[in-house]
Motif scaffolding. Sequence first.
Motif, PDB file in Angstrom:
ATOM      1  N   VAL A  53      -5.899  21.238  41.604  1.00 16.67           N
ATOM      2  CA  VAL A  53      -7.130  21.468  40.830  1.00 16.67           C
ATOM      3  C   VAL A  53      -8.047  22.423  41.582  1.00 16.67           C
ATOM      4  N   TYR A  54      -8.199  22.233  42.877  1.00 13.42           N
ATOM      5  CA  TYR A  54      -9.035  23.105  43.711  1.00 13.42           C
ATOM      6  C   TYR A  54      -8.534  24.551  43.638  1.00 13.42           C
ATOM      7  N   SER A  55      -7.224  24.739  43.693  1.00  8.32           N
ATOM      8  CA  SER A  55      -6.646  26.082  43.637  1.00  8.32           C
ATOM      9  C   SER A  55      -6.840  26.734  42.276  1.00  8.32           C
ATOM     10  N   VAL A  56      -6.593  25.988  41.212  1.00 11.30           N
ATOM     11  CA  VAL A  56      -6.793  26.535  39.863  1.00 11.30           C
ATOM     12  C   VAL A  56      -8.264  26.866  39.650  1.00 11.30           C
ATOM     13  N   PHE A  57      -9.149  25.973  40.093  1.00 10.35           N
ATOM     14  CA  PHE A  57     -10.585  26.224  39.976  1.00 10.35           C
ATOM     15  C   PHE A  57     -10.966  27.483  40.750  1.00 10.35           C
ATOM     16  N   GLY A  58     -10.449  27.638  41.970  1.00  8.17           N
ATOM     17  CA  GLY A  58     -10.737  28.834  42.767  1.00  8.17           C
ATOM     18  C   GLY A  58     -10.237  30.101  42.102  1.00  8.17           C
ATOM     19  N   TYR A  98      -5.998  17.319  36.235  1.00 11.92           N
ATOM     20  CA  TYR A  98      -4.577  17.585  36.416  1.00 11.92           C
ATOM     21  C   TYR A  98      -3.767  17.028  35.253  1.00 11.92           C
ATOM     22  N   ASN A  99      -3.972  15.758  34.929  1.00 12.26           N
ATOM     23  CA  ASN A  99      -3.155  15.112  33.901  1.00 12.26           C
ATOM     24  C   ASN A  99      -3.462  15.595  32.489  1.00 12.26           C
ATOM     25  N   ARG A 100      -4.687  15.962  32.211  1.00 11.81           N
ATOM     26  CA  ARG A 100      -5.047  16.388  30.847  1.00 11.81           C
ATOM     27  C   ARG A 100      -4.812  17.866  30.583  1.00 11.81           C
ATOM     28  N   PHE A 101      -4.874  18.709  31.615  1.00 15.66           N
ATOM     29  CA  PHE A 101      -4.796  20.144  31.376  1.00 15.66           C
ATOM     30  C   PHE A 101      -3.671  20.821  32.152  1.00 15.66           C
ATOM     31  N   ILE A 102      -3.708  20.717  33.467  1.00 15.97           N
ATOM     32  CA  ILE A 102      -2.770  21.474  34.293  1.00 15.97           C
ATOM     33  C   ILE A 102      -1.336  21.009  34.080  1.00 15.97           C
ATOM     34  N   LYS A 103      -1.113  19.701  34.109  1.00 16.56           N
ATOM     35  CA  LYS A 103       0.231  19.163  33.910  1.00 16.56           C
ATOM     36  C   LYS A 103       0.778  19.535  32.538  1.00 16.56           C
ATOM     37  N   PHE A 105      -0.083  22.109  30.639  1.00 12.04           N
ATOM     38  CA  PHE A 105       0.212  23.548  30.637  1.00 12.04           C
ATOM     39  C   PHE A 105       1.489  23.834  31.407  1.00 12.04           C
ATOM     40  N   PHE A 106       1.625  23.224  32.574  1.00 10.90           N
ATOM     41  CA  PHE A 106       2.797  23.460  33.409  1.00 10.90           C
ATOM     42  C   PHE A 106       4.081  23.021  32.723  1.00 10.90           C
ATOM     43  N   LEU A 107       4.089  21.815  32.180  1.00 14.30           N
ATOM     44  CA  LEU A 107       5.306  21.321  31.536  1.00 14.30           C
ATOM     45  C   LEU A 107       5.686  22.176  30.329  1.00 14.30           C
ATOM     46  N   LYS A 108       4.697  22.684  29.625  1.00  9.01           N
ATOM     47  CA  LYS A 108       4.966  23.531  28.458  1.00  9.01           C
ATOM     48  C   LYS A 108       5.560  24.876  28.865  1.00  9.01           C
ATOM     49  N   GLU A 112       9.322  29.371  31.971  1.00  2.00           N
ATOM     50  CA  GLU A 112       8.823  30.750  32.117  1.00  2.00           C
ATOM     51  C   GLU A 112       8.278  30.989  33.519  1.00  2.00           C
ATOM     52  N   ILE A 113       7.585  30.010  34.069  1.00  2.00           N
ATOM     53  CA  ILE A 113       7.046  30.130  35.428  1.00  2.00           C
ATOM     54  C   ILE A 113       8.195  30.223  36.424  1.00  2.00           C
ATOM     55  N   ASP A 114       9.209  29.369  36.265  1.00  2.00           N
ATOM     56  CA  ASP A 114      10.378  29.410  37.153  1.00  2.00           C
ATOM     57  C   ASP A 114      11.071  30.767  37.088  1.00  2.00           C
ATOM     58  N   ASP A 115      11.243  31.295  35.866  1.00  2.00           N
ATOM     59  CA  ASP A 115      11.886  32.600  35.709  1.00  2.00           C
ATOM     60  C   ASP A 115      11.084  33.699  36.405  1.00  2.00           C
ATOM     61  N   ALA A 116       9.762  33.677  36.257  1.00  2.00           N
ATOM     62  CA  ALA A 116       8.916  34.688  36.891  1.00  2.00           C
ATOM     63  C   ALA A 116       8.997  34.594  38.408  1.00  2.00           C
ATOM     64  N   ILE A 117       8.974  33.381  38.942  1.00  2.00           N
ATOM     65  CA  ILE A 117       9.044  33.198  40.394  1.00  2.00           C
ATOM     66  C   ILE A 117      10.413  33.646  40.915  1.00  2.00           C
ATOM     67  N   ASN A 118      11.487  33.303  40.200  1.00  2.00           N
ATOM     68  CA  ASN A 118      12.830  33.742  40.613  1.00  2.00           C
ATOM     69  C   ASN A 118      12.943  35.256  40.572  1.00  2.00           C
TER      70      ASN A 118
END
Length: 132
Positions: A53-58, A98-103, A105-108, A112-118
């Motif tokens: 959360v701190y990182s996303v907020f930053g 984390y549970n209401r927003f970040i998680k 978004f991440f699960l959805k 795509e995130i994995d593909d971009a990182i790879n």
Amino acid sequence: GIIGFLVLYLMVGYGGDFLCNLIGFIYPAYRSIKAIESSRKDDDTQWLMYWVVYSVFGLLEFFSDLLLFWIPFYSFFKCIFLLWCMMPIPHNGADMIYNRFIKVFFLKHESEIDDAINSIGQKMDEAKKTVT
């Protein structure tokens, strides 16, 4: 006394943003080290959620800094937000965000995130081969 001074300094003092970031970092870093060294898993998860959360907020703050600059007492409100996120209670701010927003978004968007990182990793490997 000290709390009153900190509140006043965050509202009108020079460098309030630095003080707020210090508050948002020192205690959570200390508690994170304690969590790493404990045998419990739940405290590790609590502090990992805080840091996400701190990182996303930053990151959001970095891109909206020109707008946030104009909000009166922004450093004070940011500090209150960070304190809410790190409170040692169940369902604190970090847990809720984390549970209401970040998680969600991440699960959805996880694949795509994995593909971009790879893809970035492959390009870095290629660039490393051309340099060496």
